[in-house]
Scaffold this motif. Structure first.
Motif, mmCIF file in Angstrom:
data_model
loop_
_atom_site.group_PDB
_atom_site.id
_atom_site.type_symbol
_atom_site.label_atom_id
_atom_site.label_comp_id
_atom_site.label_asym_id
_atom_site.label_seq_id
_atom_site.Cartn_x
_atom_site.Cartn_y
_atom_site.Cartn_z
ATOM 1 N N PRO A 7 0.843 -1.197 0.000
ATOM 2 C CA PRO A 7 0.000 0.000 0.000
ATOM 3 C C PRO A 7 0.880 1.249 0.000
ATOM 4 O O PRO A 7 1.234 1.778 1.046
ATOM 5 N N TYR A 8 1.257 1.717 -1.164
ATOM 6 C CA TYR A 8 2.187 2.835 -1.263
ATOM 7 C C TYR A 8 1.634 4.080 -0.577
ATOM 8 O O TYR A 8 0.505 4.489 -0.811
ATOM 9 N N ARG A 9 2.484 4.679 0.248
ATOM 10 C CA ARG A 9 2.068 5.845 1.026
ATOM 11 C C ARG A 9 2.941 7.064 0.767
ATOM 12 O O ARG A 9 2.462 8.189 0.781
ATOM 13 N N ALA A 10 4.210 6.858 0.512
ATOM 14 C CA ALA A 10 5.158 7.977 0.453
ATOM 15 C C ALA A 10 5.597 8.292 -0.980
ATOM 16 O O ALA A 10 5.754 7.406 -1.818
ATOM 17 N N ASP B 36 -3.078 4.084 -0.395
ATOM 18 C CA ASP B 36 -2.586 3.169 0.641
ATOM 19 C C ASP B 36 -3.683 2.326 1.261
ATOM 20 O O ASP B 36 -3.446 1.615 2.240
ATOM 21 N N ASN B 37 -4.887 2.338 0.673
ATOM 22 C CA ASN B 37 -5.912 1.349 0.989
ATOM 23 C C ASN B 37 -6.100 0.379 -0.174
ATOM 24 O O ASN B 37 -7.114 -0.321 -0.256
ATOM 25 N N VAL B 38 -5.119 0.362 -1.068
ATOM 26 C CA VAL B 38 -5.078 -0.609 -2.164
ATOM 27 C C VAL B 38 -3.702 -1.268 -2.144
ATOM 28 O O VAL B 38 -2.678 -0.578 -2.065
ATOM 29 N N LEU B 39 -3.681 -2.586 -2.197
ATOM 30 C CA LEU B 39 -2.416 -3.317 -2.230
ATOM 31 C C LEU B 39 -1.986 -3.474 -3.683
ATOM 32 O O LEU B 39 -2.688 -4.100 -4.481
ATOM 33 N N ILE C 251 -9.130 14.739 -2.000
ATOM 34 C CA ILE C 251 -8.706 15.407 -0.759
ATOM 35 C C ILE C 251 -7.427 14.770 -0.234
ATOM 36 O O ILE C 251 -6.512 15.473 0.209
ATOM 37 N N TYR C 252 -7.337 13.447 -0.297
ATOM 38 C CA TYR C 252 -6.110 12.797 0.148
ATOM 39 C C TYR C 252 -4.913 13.285 -0.654
ATOM 40 O O TYR C 252 -3.792 13.355 -0.141
ATOM 41 N N GLY C 253 -5.144 13.655 -1.917
ATOM 42 C CA GLY C 253 -4.061 14.190 -2.715
ATOM 43 C C GLY C 253 -3.603 15.565 -2.276
ATOM 44 O O GLY C 253 -2.493 15.994 -2.599
ATOM 45 N N ARG C 254 -4.452 16.272 -1.542
ATOM 46 C CA ARG C 254 -4.107 17.606 -1.057
ATOM 47 C C ARG C 254 -3.554 17.608 0.371
ATOM 48 O O ARG C 254 -3.049 18.623 0.842
ATOM 49 N N LEU C 255 -3.654 16.476 1.049
ATOM 50 C CA LEU C 255 -3.400 16.464 2.485
ATOM 51 C C LEU C 255 -1.959 16.762 2.870
ATOM 52 O O LEU C 255 -1.697 17.224 3.975
ATOM 53 N N VAL D 172 0.156 12.760 6.911
ATOM 54 C CA VAL D 172 -0.568 12.012 5.888
ATOM 55 C C VAL D 172 0.357 11.602 4.760
ATOM 56 O O VAL D 172 1.512 11.981 4.696
ATOM 57 N N THR D 173 -0.206 10.827 3.832
ATOM 58 C CA THR D 173 0.538 10.404 2.661
ATOM 59 C C THR D 173 0.883 11.586 1.754
ATOM 60 O O THR D 173 0.102 12.536 1.638
ATOM 61 N N ASP D 174 2.039 11.501 1.108
ATOM 62 C CA ASP D 174 2.388 12.489 0.077
ATOM 63 C C ASP D 174 2.654 11.786 -1.245
ATOM 64 O O ASP D 174 3.327 12.312 -2.128
ATOM 65 N N ALA D 175 2.103 10.565 -1.407
ATOM 66 C CA ALA D 175 2.370 9.756 -2.596
ATOM 67 C C ALA D 175 1.943 10.451 -3.880
ATOM 68 O O ALA D 175 2.572 10.276 -4.928
#
Length: 353
Positions: free
Chosen positions: A127-130, A225-228, A258-262, A270-273
């Motif tokens: 689950p890529y996060r960074a 990061d909620n997808v493997l 929104i997760y893309g802006r976090l 939060v993630t910056d992926a």
């Protein structure tokens, strides 16, 4: 690896059995062989670190391994951490184009581990996060992963809930209005401080709720990061369905944006992926989704504002557990600060749209 965050940034933590929160391996050793074919009773467990919500363990009998999910230990907000919902959603989607793990067993008896839990297959995926993790793959692979992430969301939203036995898994009528009220109630249930911006955004949302649309499956927390992601950059499995329901599917798209802006709204938490070279821009994500979907995106600003309100409510719930000493692991002390940036972003989305 099956985890909420990739191994390179959040390594798995081995603990003695007595340090596994919410997990009694002796009791589980009696239960598992009766419900999972071929499972042994002499078990070991690895807590997959990094999650700030449900607890996820890798369970092994020495020859086979499984993933076990259960709620966090301590105070639970109403309707959150619903193991039955997660299990039902993934079981229903196993025969669709949406990739999910295989579901093996569900336990509703809280006397076993102190809360309901379920056991599912282990998926070979990350689950890529960074940003750094995707950057190491290169822009071409990163772009392909982000395209497949959007395409998988389109596939999910194409599924007719009635066709997979999920017609009664939610109440689509008045869904958006109830969402506004629900997350307001979550703020009240997790109250530790006064938040004027929450009151303002709540009032703005309540005043402009759109009309109902065609009901669809809502994951409720859709992000990379909620997808493997498999070693071949395919979507191996969509996981973490604890907030899923039947309602307005555009809430998933908005929350993913929104997760893309976090990374800018709440630095360090939060993630910056999505900032990795090659990752689709917000405009490209919307265009790709629109090309595969027949849903009307004209009022996307409302959905983004609602997503900010929802995510702020989730973070405030985690902050509540931290304040009350009910969290497991590190990284919670500053997380509550992100609530304010999220609320401000929601207010801005409504003013801009």
């Amino acid at each position: 690896m099956t985890a909420e965050h990739p191994e390179s940034e959040h390594p798995e933590s081995e603990h003695p059995e007595s340090e596994h929160p919410g997990l009694d391996l002796a009791v589980l050793g009696d239960w598992l062989p009766e419900h999972v074919d071929g499972a042994g009773s002499d078990l070991t467990a690895t807590l997959i670190a990094g999650g700030k919500s449900n607890l996820t363990y890798r369970i092994s009998d020495g020859s086979s391994s499984w993933i076990l999910r259960r709620p966090p230990v301590g105070h639970l907000l109403a309707t959150a951490h619903d193991m039955g919902r997660e299990y039902r959603m993934m079981s229903a989607l196993e025969q669709t184009a949406v990739p999910v793990p295989t579901m093996y067993a569900m336990c509703d008896d809280a006397d076993v581990l102190g809360a309901p839990f379920y056991v599912m297959s282990e998926i070979d995926g990350v689950p890529y996060r960074a940003k750094s993790e995707l950057a190491a793959l290169g822009p071409q692979r990163t772009r392909a992963i982000s395209e497949r992430l959007v395409d998988t969301l389109v596939d999910l939203h194409r599924v007719d809930p009635a066709d997979v036995g999920l017609a009664d898994a939610g109440r689509p009528e008045g869904f958006l209005g109830r969402q506004v009220q629900r997350w307001r109630k979550q703020f009240d249930a997790a109250h530790t401080r006064e938040i004027p911006a929450m009151e303002k955004l709540y009032t703005m949302l309540a005043d402009r709720v759109p009309a109902d649309t065609a009901p669809g499956i809502v994951h409720g927390d859709y992000r990379l990061d909620n997808v493997l992601v498999t070693p071949h950059d395919e979507m191996g499995a969509v996981v973490d369905w604890e907030l899923s329901t039947i309602g307005d599917s555009l809430t998933d798209l908005a929350l993913m944006l929104i997760y893309g802006r976090l990374a800018e709204i709440t630095p360090g938490a939060v993630t910056d992926a999505t900032a990795a070279p090659g990752y689709l821009s917000e405009r490209e994500i919307v265009e790709r989704y629109a090309a595969g979907s027949d849903r009307d995106l004209d009022d996307l600003g409302f959905y983004i504002a609602l997503g900010c309100f929802k995510l702020a409510g989730i973070v405030e719930g985690i902050h509540y557990r931290y304040v009350n000493g009910q969290t497991v692991g590190d990284g919670f002390s500053q997380l509550g600060d992100g609530v304010f940036g999220l609320l401000d972003a929601g207010i801005a989305a409504l003013k801009e749209n």
